[in-house]
Structures are given as C-alpha cells and as structure tokens.
Design an enzyme around this catalytic site. Structure first.
Site, short mmCIF file in Angstrom:
data_model
loop_
_atom_site.label_atom_id
_atom_site.label_comp_id
_atom_site.label_asym_id
_atom_site.label_seq_id
_atom_site.Cartn_x
_atom_site.Cartn_y
_atom_site.Cartn_z
N ASP A 162 -27.78 -6.86 -43.00
CA ASP A 162 -26.69 -7.80 -43.26
C ASP A 162 -25.95 -7.46 -44.55
O ASP A 162 -26.36 -6.57 -45.30
CB ASP A 162 -27.24 -9.24 -43.31
N ASP A 185 -35.83 -21.45 -44.23
CA ASP A 185 -35.37 -22.21 -43.06
C ASP A 185 -35.62 -21.47 -41.74
O ASP A 185 -35.13 -21.89 -40.70
CB ASP A 185 -33.87 -22.55 -43.20
#
Ligand code: PGA
Length: 259
Positions: free
Chosen positions: A65, A134
């Site tokens: 990313d 998360d």
C-alpha cells in the site's frame, strides 16, 4: 492456518526470516509490508544478507500500500520507508521494488495498473503481513469487500490515530486516503505470513483466527486461504481460545511438512 505462538518478537523475526529466506534462495517474488511489525524480520534478513551471503538479486518485491498525495520524496511514504528499513540494505535492484503510485494523476487507473502488474510478474510467492488493531490487512479497513482489488480507500479514524506517531503525533498530518492492494489481491499470494505483537493486537488476532469470516474483520479472509502462517507473541495471542491445540499441532507437526 498455522498459528505459531512465541515468547518474544525476536523469536518471531527468526522464524519469519527462515520462511522468507527459503523463497529468497529460489529468487521468488516477495510481498512486503511496512509498519513496525516486520522490522525485526527485515533486520534479520539484512543480517543474513551481510553475514551469510543471502542474495535478493533474483527477487522482485511488491508493496501492499501507499499514502495518496504524499510526494515520493516524503520520508513517510511507503516508497521511502521500505527502502530505508529494508531494500537499500540488501542487493535487490531498486527497479525491482514496486509500490502503488500515490502521486498518480488518475489514482483509480494507477491502482488497477498496479494490480495487473503483480499478476503480470507471476504473482506474489510469499506475502508478509501485519494486522491493524481494527483487523485491517494492507489498508483494507473493516467493511472492505473480501474480494476487493487494488484501489483507493479512506482510512478509518483509528488507523489515522495509530499512524499519527509517524507524523509528529499530529493526526491532521496523516493522509486520509491510501492506495492498497485489495483483500482479493492479497489472497492471490501463494503463502501468507502474518505477524502480530502486543496486547493491542489481541482482539484483532482472535477475530481473525477464531471469529467468523466477515468484512468487519478483513484479516478473517485469511481463513479462506490454503497456506497461512501466523506468528504472534503471547500478548497478541491472549484473546485466542484454542492455544493448546495450536501448540499441540505445532509440536506434532509431521517432519516432512515445512511452514
Ligand atoms: P504496525 O501496523 O505493524 O505498525 O502495528 C500494522 C498495520 O497497521 O497493518
């Protein structure tokens, strides 16, 4: 999923480096992650390069990313980070280290081109992964499609908060958009190696390993993959219910079976 629980992250770095080394020695394609989690593994691989002639000459590397909008010269781009932390210290040609172009004029198109380039190179053989508190992998935040491809995502406020430490502890300096390999893209790598350390990863690890497969925990998509190695320290493993079984399976691993 093979779950390896270790006492200390140095031990995890050695096991992860053993796994990656076996691919490097065959000139395979590496999937690299940034973040603090794989740093020990990279340091161990750099050491093996220096002291044991481990050569990365024949490898290609693809990053997961990138932030959108930071110039490539910015020290917090993943383009710079992976070079600073890892690839400038080994003998891989810089042109063989690929990453999404967060500066592209047409980011959507650039994301699709990046996705295609991974396939064109023959796909990733070993993908190193961290996990967000998360449950994200790459920057695929909760609710990401489990079949997603490389694309633009908006960061979850929790991730902006987690990453502010790299931006003078100032959340307003953290880019809110990123270009990330999708969960479907990541799932095409032939072997996934996920590392996690510390108590703040315990909930995400429990959801990934023992929870339902759900877009609410993107890493749970790894349950659908046929070759996953998860290396966690005891703190990150503290939310798991079946540790006795994982340890038993590891101790009784057939001798012919490598990680
Ligand atoms: P970390 O980040 O390795 O810095 O904990 C992992 C991630 O957010 O994927």
């Amino acid at each position: 999923m093979e779950i390896v629980i270790v006492q200390h992250k140095d031990e995890a770095a050695k096991i992860a480096a053993d796994i990656v080394e076996s691919y490097v020695r065959e000139g395979k394609t590496l999937g690299l992650a940034t973040g603090s989690t794989p740093l020990g593994t990279y340091q161990e691989l750099i050491r093996r390069h220096r002291e044991q002639d481990l050569s990365f000459r024949d490898c290609q590397a693809f990053l997961l990313d990138e932030y959108v909008g930071l110039p490539r010269s910015h020290e917090q781009t993943y383009y710079q980070t992976i070079r600073r932390e890892f690839t400038s210290h080994i003998d891989i040609d810089d042109a063989q280290v690929h990453s999404p172009d967060g500066t592209a004029e047409h980011p959507g198109e650039a994301a699709r081109a990046y996705d295609r380039s991974i396939g064109d190179a023959g796909g990733v053989d070993i993908q190193i992964l961290g996990i967000g508190s998360d449950g994200h992998i790459g920057f695929n935040e909760p609710t990401s499609s489990l079949q997603s491809r490389t694309r633009i995502k908006t960061l979850h406020p929790d991730t902006v908060r987690d990453n502010a430490r790299f931006f003078d502890d100032d959340e307003s300096k953290v880019p809110h958009h990123v270009m990330t390999q999708g969960i479907g893209t990541i799932g095409e790598a032939r072997h996934l190696l996920l590392l996690a350390f510390g108590e703040n990863k315990a909930e995400a690890i429990a959801a990934m390993v023992e929870g339902p497969v759900s877009a609410m925990c993107p890493a749970s998509a790894l349950q659908m993959h046929e070759h996953v190695t998860v290396i966690v320290d005891t703190a990150a493993a503290s939310g798991l219910k079946h540790t006795q079984y994982y340890n038993y399976a590891l101790e009784n691993k057939p001798t012919w079976q490598a990680f």
